[in-house]
Design an enzyme around this catalytic site. Structure first.
Site, PDB file in Angstrom:
ATOM      1  N   SER A  39       0.980  -0.940  -0.352  1.00 17.13           N
ATOM      2  CA  SER A  39      -0.097  -0.377  -0.182  1.00 17.13           C
ATOM      3  C   SER A  39       1.261   0.652  -0.236  1.00 17.13           C
ATOM      4  CB  SER A  39      -1.279   0.124   1.123  1.00 17.13           C
ATOM      5  OG  SER A  39      -2.038   0.894   1.414  1.00 17.13           O
ATOM      6  N   ASP A  65     -10.119  -3.252  -5.308  1.00 13.61           N
ATOM      7  CA  ASP A  65      -8.837  -2.268  -4.721  1.00 13.61           C
ATOM      8  C   ASP A  65      -9.162  -0.949  -5.958  1.00 13.61           C
ATOM      9  OD1 ASP A  65      -6.896  -0.398  -4.190  1.00 13.61           O
ATOM     10  OD2 ASP A  65      -5.488  -2.743  -3.426  1.00 13.61           O
ATOM     11  N   HIS A  71      -8.835  -4.742  -0.666  1.00 14.53           N
ATOM     12  CA  HIS A  71      -7.577  -4.249  -0.309  1.00 14.53           C
ATOM     13  C   HIS A  71      -6.547  -4.677   0.958  1.00 14.53           C
ATOM     14  CE1 HIS A  71      -4.113  -1.033  -0.408  1.00 14.53           C
ATOM     15  NE2 HIS A  71      -4.388  -0.671   0.619  1.00 14.53           N
TER      16      HIS A  71
END
Length: 316
Positions: free
Chosen positions: A165, A258, A288
């Site tokens: 991320s 995502d 995610h």
């Protein structure tokens, strides 16, 4: 169709349980200090093998020139001899949350499973410390790691940079800085569902608004806090980097639910066009960080197996 309807059915109950524990999700908590504290209280710790034999040590090392020192946590397999490959880990959290402790399960797992010497970096967070504090801290920690390879028992020629991320975006930014400044050599780059583009213009960034894991509204908020009113450049938002040539071989994975899907796939295609050996996996039904929220799902196990295989091949 709602994005939630596209989620892998086996990965959905854990997400719903998380949202039930924190109604509206973490991002419904407006105060960032309270949001971080709540995140620490509810985070899961999925990947550590029960019999992991890993030594851990926190070290204080020099930060960027003129800036505070930073903390790194060093992991080494118990009883290991000879230089091992190294993995430099950068935690996620949207540039505004996260810490070394939260990444401890992953770092422990990597150390034990590869095996490898793992160095996990604690970098300054926005909004208190906007760009460029984060990538500069990460780069300083990487330079220290490479310079102390002998002391740490790692092979400086087999060093990977790993992050998910925001940590994935920072991993790429760190690699760009290392390339452009002639810093530490990086054998392999593993940015997982990386946060790359402050512009929020892609179809997937508009589509993911109701999942509750990392939706459009919080992404817009996080970028604003991270940039602190500055214009993004290619180190702040690697999607803006014009030249990707010379980056190390790269592995990227991302899920179809995502909001980073489009920017990550586009970035992977640009890496290929720049001559960078690139492996891309797009996993259907994954939201995610679903492999951390729902670690027992078959989809999550596939994520971890793909990553471990790629790291072993790259660092052999």
């Amino acid at each position: 169709m709602s994005s939630r309807e596209l989620i892998d059915p086996e990965s959905l109950p854990a997400l719903d349980a998380m949202l039930a524990a924190v109604p509206g999700g973490l991002h419904a908590i407006p105060d960032i200090v309270q949001r971080r504290a709540t995140s620490r209280a509810v985070r899961v710790r999925p990947e550590v093998p029960a019999d992991a034999r890993v030594d851990k040590e926190d070290r204080t090392v020099p930060g960027p020139e003129g800036e505070p020192d930073i903390t790194v946590r060093v992991y080494r397999p118990k009883g290991a001899t000879g230089p091992l490959p190294g993995v430099y880990v950068i935690h996620g959290g949207g540039m505004i949350m996260g810490d070394v402790e939260g990444e401890d399960p992953t770092a422990t797992w990597l150390c034990d499973a590869l095996p490898a010497v793992v160095v996990s970096v604690e970098y300054r967070l926005a909004p208190e410390h906007p760009y460029p504090a984060g990538p500069e801290d990460c780069y300083a920690g990487l330079v220290w790691t490479a310079a102390h390879a002998d002391e740490l028992g790692l092979d400086a020629d087999r060093l990977a940079v790993y992050g998910g991320s925001a940590g994935g975006g920072l991993a790429i930014a760190t690699a760009l800085l290392a390339r452009d400044r002639g810093g530490a050599a990086i054998r392999f780059l593993m940015p997982l569902y990386p946060m790359l583009d402050d512009r929020n213009e892609t179809p997937s960034s508009h589509a993911v608004t109701d999942v509750g894991a990392w939706d459009r509204s919080v992404n817009v908020e996080a970028w604003a806090w991270y940039l602190g009113g500055r214009e993004a450049d290619g180190y702040a938002a690697p999607a803006r980097a014009e030249d990707l040539s010379g980056l190390p071989p790269t592995y990227i994975d991302v899920g179809t639910v995502d909001l980073f899907l489009d920017e990550d796939v586009d970035f992977a295609q640009r890496l290929v066009a720049a001559g960078v050996p690139t492996e891309l996996h797009v996993l259907p039904g994954s939201y995610h960080a679903s492999e951390k929220v729902a670690p027992d799902a078959a989809l999550s196990r596939r994520f971890w197996a793909l990553r471990l295989d790629a790291l072993r091949r790259a660092l052999a």
